[in-house]
Design an enzyme around this catalytic site. Structure first.
Site, PDB file in Angstrom:
ATOM      1  N   ASN A  98      12.542  36.053  10.429  1.00 50.85           N
ATOM      2  CA  ASN A  98      13.615  36.333   9.272  1.00 50.85           C
ATOM      3  C   ASN A  98      12.816  36.145   7.947  1.00 50.85           C
ATOM      4  OD1 ASN A  98      15.588  36.176   7.303  1.00 50.85           O
ATOM      5  ND2 ASN A  98      16.915  35.535   9.040  1.00 50.85           N
ATOM      6  N   HIS A 138      30.074  41.635  19.216  1.00 47.43           N
ATOM      7  CA  HIS A 138      31.057  42.190  18.110  1.00 47.43           C
ATOM      8  C   HIS A 138      31.282  43.656  18.230  1.00 47.43           C
ATOM      9  CE1 HIS A 138      29.573  38.780  15.226  1.00 47.43           C
ATOM     10  NE2 HIS A 138      30.279  38.267  16.207  1.00 47.43           N
ATOM     11  N   ASN A 188      25.386  43.075  16.111  1.00 47.23           N
ATOM     12  CA  ASN A 188      25.306  44.245  15.458  1.00 47.23           C
ATOM     13  C   ASN A 188      26.120  45.239  16.226  1.00 47.23           C
ATOM     14  OD1 ASN A 188      23.417  42.956  13.906  1.00 47.23           O
ATOM     15  ND2 ASN A 188      21.950  44.388  14.448  1.00 47.23           N
TER      16      ASN A 188
HETATM   17  P1  OAD Z   1      23.753  38.677   7.667  1.00 47.73           P
HETATM   18  O1  OAD Z   1      24.011  39.811   6.755  1.00 47.73           O
HETATM   19  O2  OAD Z   1      24.775  37.556   7.262  1.00 47.73           O
HETATM   20  O3  OAD Z   1      22.424  38.218   7.643  1.00 47.73           O
HETATM   21  C1  OAD Z   1      21.323  39.041   7.973  1.00 47.73           C
HETATM   22  C2  OAD Z   1      20.123  38.281   7.961  1.00 47.73           C
HETATM   23  O4  OAD Z   1      19.077  39.091   8.083  1.00 47.73           O
HETATM   24  C3  OAD Z   1      19.674  37.194   6.742  1.00 47.73           C
HETATM   25  O5  OAD Z   1      19.281  35.964   7.193  1.00 47.73           O
HETATM   26  C4  OAD Z   1      18.522  37.915   6.183  1.00 47.73           C
HETATM   27  O6  OAD Z   1      17.563  36.964   5.536  1.00 47.73           O
HETATM   28  C5  OAD Z   1      17.858  38.725   7.298  1.00 47.73           C
HETATM   29  N1  OAD Z   1      17.197  39.893   6.942  1.00 47.73           N
HETATM   30  C6  OAD Z   1      17.181  40.840   6.054  1.00 47.73           C
HETATM   31  N2  OAD Z   1      16.213  41.652   6.232  1.00 47.73           N
HETATM   32  C7  OAD Z   1      15.625  41.534   7.251  1.00 47.73           C
HETATM   33  C8  OAD Z   1      14.691  41.835   7.969  1.00 47.73           C
HETATM   34  N3  OAD Z   1      13.915  43.199   7.544  1.00 47.73           N
HETATM   35  N4  OAD Z   1      14.217  41.667   8.909  1.00 47.73           N
HETATM   36  C9  OAD Z   1      14.514  40.288   9.588  1.00 47.73           C
HETATM   37  N5  OAD Z   1      15.562  39.826   9.024  1.00 47.73           N
HETATM   38  C10 OAD Z   1      16.066  40.293   7.789  1.00 47.73           C
HETATM   39  O7  OAD Z   1      24.023  39.362   9.013  1.00 47.73           O
HETATM   40  P2  OAD Z   1      24.370  38.653  10.479  1.00 47.73           P
HETATM   41  O8  OAD Z   1      23.859  37.268  10.473  1.00 47.73           O
HETATM   42  O9  OAD Z   1      24.299  39.667  11.521  1.00 47.73           O
HETATM   43  O10 OAD Z   1      30.492  40.244  11.817  1.00 47.73           O
HETATM   44  O11 OAD Z   1      26.087  38.454  10.294  1.00 47.73           O
HETATM   45  C11 OAD Z   1      26.679  38.165  11.526  1.00 47.73           C
HETATM   46  C12 OAD Z   1      28.356  38.623  11.398  1.00 47.73           C
HETATM   47  O12 OAD Z   1      28.596  38.676  10.089  1.00 47.73           O
HETATM   48  C13 OAD Z   1      28.173  40.145  11.619  1.00 47.73           C
HETATM   49  O13 OAD Z   1      28.051  40.483  12.914  1.00 47.73           O
HETATM   50  C14 OAD Z   1      29.456  40.566  11.156  1.00 47.73           C
HETATM   51  C15 OAD Z   1      29.574  39.763   9.921  1.00 47.73           C
HETATM   52  O14 OAD Z   1      30.639  39.634   9.397  1.00 47.73           O
HETATM   53  C16 OAD Z   1      31.552  41.049  12.340  1.00 47.73           C
HETATM   54  O15 OAD Z   1      31.514  42.172  11.751  1.00 47.73           O
HETATM   55  C17 OAD Z   1      32.471  40.295  13.125  1.00 47.73           C
END
Ligand code: OAD
Length: 257
Positions: free
Chosen positions: A226, A128, A111
């Site tokens: 998750n 990031h 994040n």
């Molecule tokens: P994603 O949006 O890809 O995934 C978010 C995850 O959080 C999903 O698996 C959801 O099921 C989960 N989720 C949703 N609500 C939740 C909650 N209340 N508690 C726990 N989990 C929950 O986000 P990231 O995996 O962080 O990169 O994405 C990785 C990277 O992709 C980011 O850092 C960004 C993006 O492109 C850059 O900007 C370089």
């Protein structure tokens, strides 16, 4: 050990808590889901995710910035405002308490919102970058808030360093390398940990997602929080299936921390 799923309100099994208490080194990887309950949209949610509504290559790549710097600047300005108005949620606070309680604890985040630090976590490894910092697009040197305020009429403001540079957020875009020192520290932490907690990430973006496999190969116990399954769930020994603002405080409470 085969994977066990624990529903959000179910009792945390004594074995999980015992394994946690026995852990000498703990590493945590967080993603956008940990900030979801602070009102910050995730990236890959089907309807509400940022990448469902916007083309990531237009808004989060060097090519997109070169093609339309004003569009990109304005989008990040909107996200900065959203983040400035948001508050850390109970999940961020629980992780800060875990970090305080454990002598060898590394918090790694994808994040860019700085909410872990605002909740009190220290030495956070930001893979990031951080959206609150601004750098020159050519030299990557930091640009001060004072300079940005003085050039607020330009979107984006010019670089203070070189004529062909522009101000841009200090975040990693698609096609860009992560800060090597930060990635190295994160890799060493997951190689050495005996327990890794993975919270709120889809596990779709590398090299961040690969850190879970590194810990798994090194023999660490993996716990995922998750509400959904992710690309990393298959590696997890336990999957706490619920939102992190609920599951993390419950875990911390059950550990007596
Ligand atoms: P994603 O949006 O890809 O995934 C978010 C995850 O959080 C999903 O698996 C959801 O099921 C989960 N989720 C949703 N609500 C939740 C909650 N209340 N508690 C726990 N989990 C929950 O986000 P990231 O995996 O962080 O990169 O994405 C990785 C990277 O992709 C980011 O850092 C960004 C993006 O492109 C850059 O900007 C370089």
């Amino acid at each position: 050990m085969s994977r066990r799923t624990i529903q959000a309100d179910a009792e945390l099994c004594p074995e999980l808590l015992d394994r946690w208490r026995a852990a000498r080194r703990i590493a945590v990887l967080t993603g956008a889901g940990v900030s979801a309950e602070s009102g910050i949209p995730t990236f890959r949610a089907a309807q509400t995710g940022l990448w469902a509504q916007h083309d990531p290559m237009q808004l989060a790549s060097p090519e997109g910035f070169a093609a339309d710097p004003t569009l990109v600047w304005d989008w990040y300005a909107w996200r900065r405002r959203l983040i400035a108005e948001a508050q850390p949620n109970p999940g961020h606070h629980a992780l800060a308490r875990l970090g305080e309680a454990h002598p060898a604890f590394t918090l790694i985040t994808q994040n860019v919102d700085g909410l872990h630090q605002r909740a009190g976590s220290r030495a956070v490894l930001e893979l990031h970058g951080n959206i609150t910092r601004t750098i020159c697009s050519k030299t990557r040197r930091p640009i001060s808030e004072d300079w940005l305020a003085r050039h607020a009429d330009s979107r984006p403001p010019p670089s203070p360093y070189v004529a062909d540079g522009l101000a841009r957020p200090d975040v990693v875009w698609f096609g860009e390398a992560l800060d090597a020192a930060v990635l190295d520290q994160a890799t060493r932490a997951v190689q050495a940990c005996d327990l890794m907690l993975i919270v709120g990430t889809a596990g779709a973006v590398h090299p961040a997602a690969g850190l879970a496999a590194v810990a798994h190969s090194a023999g660490a116990l993996l716990i995922e929080i998750n509400p959904e399954t992710s690309a990393l769930t298959r590696l997890a020994d336990w999957h706490l299936a619920g939102p992190s603002a609920h599951c993390l405080p419950r875990l911390v409470g059950a550990l007596g921390q």
